[in-house]
Design an enzyme around this catalytic site. Structure first.
Site, PDB file in Angstrom:
ATOM      1  N   LYS A  60      -3.833  -2.083  -3.178  1.00 41.07           N
ATOM      2  CA  LYS A  60      -2.825  -2.866  -3.245  1.00 41.07           C
ATOM      3  C   LYS A  60      -2.733  -3.842  -1.470  1.00 41.07           C
ATOM      4  CE  LYS A  60       2.152  -2.857  -2.685  1.00 41.07           C
ATOM      5  NZ  LYS A  60       3.817  -2.208  -2.599  1.00 41.07           N
ATOM      6  N   TYR A 112      -3.325   1.506  -0.089  1.00 43.31           N
ATOM      7  CA  TYR A 112      -2.576   0.832   0.252  1.00 43.31           C
ATOM      8  C   TYR A 112      -2.699   0.231   1.475  1.00 43.31           C
ATOM      9  CZ  TYR A 112       2.842  -0.444   0.545  1.00 43.31           C
ATOM     10  OH  TYR A 112       3.784  -1.086   0.689  1.00 43.31           O
TER      11      TYR A 112
END
Length: 301
Positions: A174, A146
């Site tokens: 992500k 992330y």
């Protein structure tokens, strides 16, 4: 309707991490997690054709949930996901405690773990490599990096991400890194599945060859987001642009105030849940709620 968006590269990426993923909000009722509403919402979205779910991400207000509550949210989502893959979000800055949490989550049937850099302490690139490699070594499921420096304070360099891509259990990212050059470099490298993490960058990331998106705004109008992906995958660029322009006002308004306040306001207006957040998060302002109510399709079903 097809729900996956495959990357157009000769390099192999993990096709599990493709298509439209929903980072679920956590509904509350009088301060407690509203599990029946969470289950119903998850099931509704599963029936609309999304590819998977993220439980306890930033949209899910995970920082305001204790560990027992996080496990309870995960259990509800797993039970309602209708067989779709579920990724669990986690965060921290104490490496030993975070490893213990990864090991606790190993008993759950997860598709992966969504893992940001350690927040607040801002390690250098060597420290970031050690953080992600240690957690990947401890995990029994793939890691989705992330990359979100405006929340963690730590910037992952392109070279660091490319080095992490060599780890067999680091399989996707992500992408909220804010660097188009970095996004393009990761897509060109082809080892990580690149999922748009900034909703407003979804069109660009997919058009460049990203595998999909983890998009909070797609709680609402999910079939239209899925159609956008189908159009882009099919090379129908003009039609895709029109579809994106129709979605963009909603996407922009969804983040006009801190996420997930605008989203919860719309879902409450539609009768999906109460408009309730945990402090220090506050509900959307009345001015924004009025603007949201004027958008097409924002009404009770």
């Amino acid at each position: 309707m097809p729900s996956s968006f495959s990357q157009s590269t000769d390099a192999a990426v993990d096709t599990v991490f493709s298509g439209l993923w929903i980072p679920l909000v956590t509904p509350f009722r009088d301060g407690a997690i509203d599990h029946p509403t969470l289950a119903k919402m998850t099931g509704t979205l599963a029936q609309q054709g999304v590819s998977g779910f993220v439980a306890c991400g930033s949209t899910g207000e995970a920082a305001a949930l204790d560990k027992a509550e996080q496990l309870a949210v995960l259990e509800t989502v797993l039970g309602a996901a209708q067989g779709l893959p579920v990724v669990m979000g986690l965060s921290g800055y104490h490496l030993g405690q975070t490893v213990e949490w990864v090991q606790t989550l190993a008993r759950c049937p997860l598709a992966g773990l969504l893992v940001p850099a350690p927040h607040y302490i801002r390690p250098g690139q060597d420290g970031l490599l050690h953080w992600f490699r240690t957690l990947a070594d401890a995990s029994q499921v793939p890691l989705v990096i992330y990359d979100i420096p405006y929340r963690t304070g730590a910037t992952l360099a392109t070279e660091t991400l490319l080095a992490l891509a060599a780890h067999p259990r680091i399989r996707a990212i992500k992408d909220c890194g804010g660097s188009p050059a970095k996004t393009q470099a990761l897509i060109a490298d082809g080892r990580l599945a690149v999922l748009a993490g900034e909703d407003a960058q979804m069109f660009a990331t997919l058009a460049l060859g990203g595998t999909g998106a983890i998009a909070a705004s797609a709680h609402w109008r999910a079939p239209e987001f899925l159609e956008l992906m189908v159009l882009l995958r099919g090379g129908q660029l003009a039609e895709a642009r029109r579809a994106w322009q129709a979605l963009l006002p909603w996407v922009e308004m969804c983040f006009a105030e801190p996420n997930p306040a605008p989203l919860k306001a719309v879902l409450a207006q539609a009768g999906w849940m109460r408009n309730e957040l945990r402090a220090p998060m506050m509900p959307a302002s009345q001015a924004l709620i009025q603007r949201l109510g004027a958008l097409p399709g924002i009404s009770r079903p």
